[in-house]
Scaffold this motif. Sequence first.
Motif, PDB file in Angstrom:
ATOM      1  N   THR A 161      -6.105   6.943  12.977  1.00 17.48           N
ATOM      2  CA  THR A 161      -4.699   6.976  12.549  1.00 17.48           C
ATOM      3  C   THR A 161      -4.467   6.008  11.404  1.00 17.48           C
ATOM      4  O   THR A 161      -3.809   6.332  10.401  1.00 17.48           O
ATOM      5  CB  THR A 161      -3.786   6.623  13.736  1.00 17.48           C
ATOM      6  OG1 THR A 161      -3.996   7.559  14.787  1.00 17.48           O
ATOM      7  CG2 THR A 161      -2.326   6.654  13.309  1.00 17.48           C
ATOM      8  N   GLY A 162      -5.033   4.805  11.506  1.00 14.99           N
ATOM      9  CA  GLY A 162      -4.869   3.828  10.424  1.00 14.99           C
ATOM     10  C   GLY A 162      -5.507   4.293   9.131  1.00 14.99           C
ATOM     11  O   GLY A 162      -4.920   4.164   8.055  1.00 14.99           O
ATOM     12  N   GLN A 163      -6.715   4.861   9.228  1.00 15.20           N
ATOM     13  CA  GLN A 163      -7.387   5.337   8.015  1.00 15.20           C
ATOM     14  C   GLN A 163      -6.627   6.496   7.381  1.00 15.20           C
ATOM     15  O   GLN A 163      -6.519   6.596   6.155  1.00 15.20           O
ATOM     16  CB  GLN A 163      -8.812   5.765   8.359  1.00 15.20           C
ATOM     17  CG  GLN A 163      -9.729   4.614   8.729  1.00 15.20           C
ATOM     18  CD  GLN A 163     -11.131   5.085   9.054  1.00 15.20           C
ATOM     19  OE1 GLN A 163     -11.492   6.212   8.750  1.00 15.20           O
ATOM     20  NE2 GLN A 163     -11.917   4.229   9.677  1.00 15.20           N
ATOM     21  N   THR A 164      -6.089   7.376   8.205  1.00 14.87           N
ATOM     22  CA  THR A 164      -5.312   8.502   7.668  1.00 14.87           C
ATOM     23  C   THR A 164      -4.075   8.014   6.942  1.00 14.87           C
ATOM     24  O   THR A 164      -3.737   8.498   5.848  1.00 14.87           O
ATOM     25  CB  THR A 164      -4.921   9.451   8.807  1.00 14.87           C
ATOM     26  OG1 THR A 164      -6.099   9.920   9.457  1.00 14.87           O
ATOM     27  CG2 THR A 164      -4.147  10.642   8.276  1.00 14.87           C
ATOM     28  N   GLU A 165      -3.394   7.052   7.507  1.00 14.55           N
ATOM     29  CA  GLU A 165      -2.185   6.521   6.866  1.00 14.55           C
ATOM     30  C   GLU A 165      -2.525   5.819   5.559  1.00 14.55           C
ATOM     31  O   GLU A 165      -1.798   5.950   4.563  1.00 14.55           O
ATOM     32  CB  GLU A 165      -1.484   5.561   7.824  1.00 14.55           C
ATOM     33  CG  GLU A 165      -0.856   6.241   9.036  1.00 14.55           C
ATOM     34  CD  GLU A 165      -0.260   5.244  10.014  1.00 14.55           C
ATOM     35  OE1 GLU A 165      -0.499   4.028   9.826  1.00 14.55           O
ATOM     36  OE2 GLU A 165       0.449   5.688  10.943  1.00 14.55           O
ATOM     37  N   GLN A 166      -3.636   5.068   5.522  1.00 18.30           N
ATOM     38  CA  GLN A 166      -4.034   4.400   4.282  1.00 18.30           C
ATOM     39  C   GLN A 166      -4.393   5.412   3.198  1.00 18.30           C
ATOM     40  O   GLN A 166      -4.020   5.248   2.030  1.00 18.30           O
ATOM     41  CB  GLN A 166      -5.237   3.484   4.552  1.00 18.30           C
ATOM     42  CG  GLN A 166      -4.910   2.276   5.404  1.00 18.30           C
ATOM     43  CD  GLN A 166      -6.133   1.455   5.736  1.00 18.30           C
ATOM     44  OE1 GLN A 166      -7.238   1.765   5.275  1.00 18.30           O
ATOM     45  NE2 GLN A 166      -5.966   0.414   6.541  1.00 18.30           N
ATOM     46  N   THR A 167      -5.113   6.472   3.575  1.00 21.44           N
ATOM     47  CA  THR A 167      -5.481   7.502   2.607  1.00 21.44           C
ATOM     48  C   THR A 167      -4.239   8.191   2.050  1.00 21.44           C
ATOM     49  O   THR A 167      -4.134   8.430   0.834  1.00 21.44           O
ATOM     50  CB  THR A 167      -6.405   8.544   3.264  1.00 21.44           C
ATOM     51  OG1 THR A 167      -7.582   7.886   3.729  1.00 21.44           O
ATOM     52  CG2 THR A 167      -6.796   9.626   2.272  1.00 21.44           C
ATOM     53  N   GLN A 168      -3.303   8.529   2.914  1.00 21.11           N
ATOM     54  CA  GLN A 168      -2.077   9.174   2.456  1.00 21.11           C
ATOM     55  C   GLN A 168      -1.286   8.266   1.525  1.00 21.11           C
ATOM     56  O   GLN A 168      -0.724   8.719   0.525  1.00 21.11           O
ATOM     57  CB  GLN A 168      -1.209   9.553   3.665  1.00 21.11           C
ATOM     58  CG  GLN A 168       0.042  10.346   3.296  1.00 21.11           C
ATOM     59  CD  GLN A 168      -0.294  11.662   2.625  1.00 21.11           C
ATOM     60  OE1 GLN A 168      -1.171  12.390   3.081  1.00 21.11           O
ATOM     61  NE2 GLN A 168       0.389  11.967   1.540  1.00 21.11           N
ATOM     62  N   ASN A 169      -1.289   6.977   1.827  1.00 15.02           N
ATOM     63  CA  ASN A 169      -0.572   6.032   0.967  1.00 15.02           C
ATOM     64  C   ASN A 169      -1.214   5.970  -0.417  1.00 15.02           C
ATOM     65  O   ASN A 169      -0.513   5.944  -1.440  1.00 15.02           O
ATOM     66  CB  ASN A 169      -0.582   4.648   1.612  1.00 15.02           C
ATOM     67  CG  ASN A 169       0.217   3.637   0.818  1.00 15.02           C
ATOM     68  OD1 ASN A 169       1.369   3.871   0.454  1.00 15.02           O
ATOM     69  ND2 ASN A 169      -0.382   2.499   0.538  1.00 15.02           N
ATOM     70  N   ARG A 170      -2.557   5.961  -0.467  1.00 13.39           N
ATOM     71  CA  ARG A 170      -3.241   5.942  -1.776  1.00 13.39           C
ATOM     72  C   ARG A 170      -2.962   7.215  -2.562  1.00 13.39           C
ATOM     73  O   ARG A 170      -2.761   7.174  -3.781  1.00 13.39           O
ATOM     74  CB  ARG A 170      -4.746   5.760  -1.576  1.00 13.39           C
ATOM     75  CG  ARG A 170      -5.149   4.359  -1.156  1.00 13.39           C
ATOM     76  CD  ARG A 170      -6.642   4.141  -1.339  1.00 13.39           C
ATOM     77  NE  ARG A 170      -7.424   4.985  -0.466  1.00 13.39           N
ATOM     78  CZ  ARG A 170      -7.838   4.624   0.736  1.00 13.39           C
ATOM     79  NH1 ARG A 170      -7.525   3.429   1.205  1.00 13.39           N
ATOM     80  NH2 ARG A 170      -8.569   5.435   1.476  1.00 13.39           N
ATOM     81  N   VAL A 171      -2.947   8.355  -1.875  1.00  9.43           N
ATOM     82  CA  VAL A 171      -2.642   9.624  -2.557  1.00  9.43           C
ATOM     83  C   VAL A 171      -1.233   9.586  -3.133  1.00  9.43           C
ATOM     84  O   VAL A 171      -0.989  10.012  -4.280  1.00  9.43           O
ATOM     85  CB  VAL A 171      -2.807  10.803  -1.582  1.00  9.43           C
ATOM     86  CG1 VAL A 171      -2.268  12.087  -2.201  1.00  9.43           C
ATOM     87  CG2 VAL A 171      -4.274  10.996  -1.218  1.00  9.43           C
TER      88      VAL A 171
END
Length: 310
Positions: free
Chosen positions: A93-103
């Motif tokens: 969940t944390g990695q998904t949120e970080q990736t979405q934030n970078r996108v």
Amino acid sequence: MRFLIAAAALASVLGFTGTAHAQSSVEGRVDRLEREMRAVQRKVFPGGAGATVEPQIRPEQSPVEIPGVPASSPVADLTQRIASLESQLQSLTGQTEQTQNRVNQLEDAFAAYKRSTDARIRALEDSLSAVPVRGGADGPATGGSGSNGGTAAAPPVPAPARPTGARAEQLAAIQKPNGADPAENGYLYGYRLWEAKFYPEARKELEAVVTAYPNHRRASYAQNLLGRAYLDAGAPSLAAKTFFDNYSKNPKGERAPDSLYFLAQALEKLNKPSSEICRVYGELEKSYGDSISAEIKSGVAAGRTRHKCK
């Protein structure tokens, strides 16, 4: 006595049933968590192929059991599995949120860059909108002269009539490349014609390259040299339009910086205000910076001094 035996048997049965019920409940939770885990992994790693994420926080390992110590209960094993699955879900969940934030950040940066680029191009278009495209002294009516012999009318696309006399002999002396790349051949031949001051013939060759091979590397070269052929032939209006088109339609082309520089020269020939010329110099330095050749840097510095650009 019989009552005590019956009570003990009943307690044993009830205790077993309660343990079985608790174990069934925990197993249900484990199954649900494992299904959620697989669903999240399929979403984060759609390619599969074992692309799983190890938990960043692992439960402490149990000490080595001494022989003779009873094994852990099924409930304890299931509890440990639940803890591991919950840790993996938190990590994913944390990695998904970080990736979405970078996108999201990349999308915002690109949108800002696009708005800035569009605004600069519109400003240059506004400057060019007042440039008249006409014939006469500012049209393509001036043919080659000097060492190439004779003068002749030169429409934007020269008539296919075969030249005669000394001009024909001089044209025949210019070697046509015969390599495997037709776009390269066309550009090089157009360059040789331009260099020999056969401007109408050079324009014809260069326009053919731009039209037939718009995605070729030499298209940027050909469009820029086409503008220079107009400029050298005394047609700054057509030159300005050609230079601007090369920059705006192919800003990453290798001759886009050159076209901005020569656009300023064309505007100067047209006696445009210094503010418009300085705007072009500013766009050149802002868009290309250190990638500008030393020759163009020197010309820009001289032009900015000449027009008192801030």
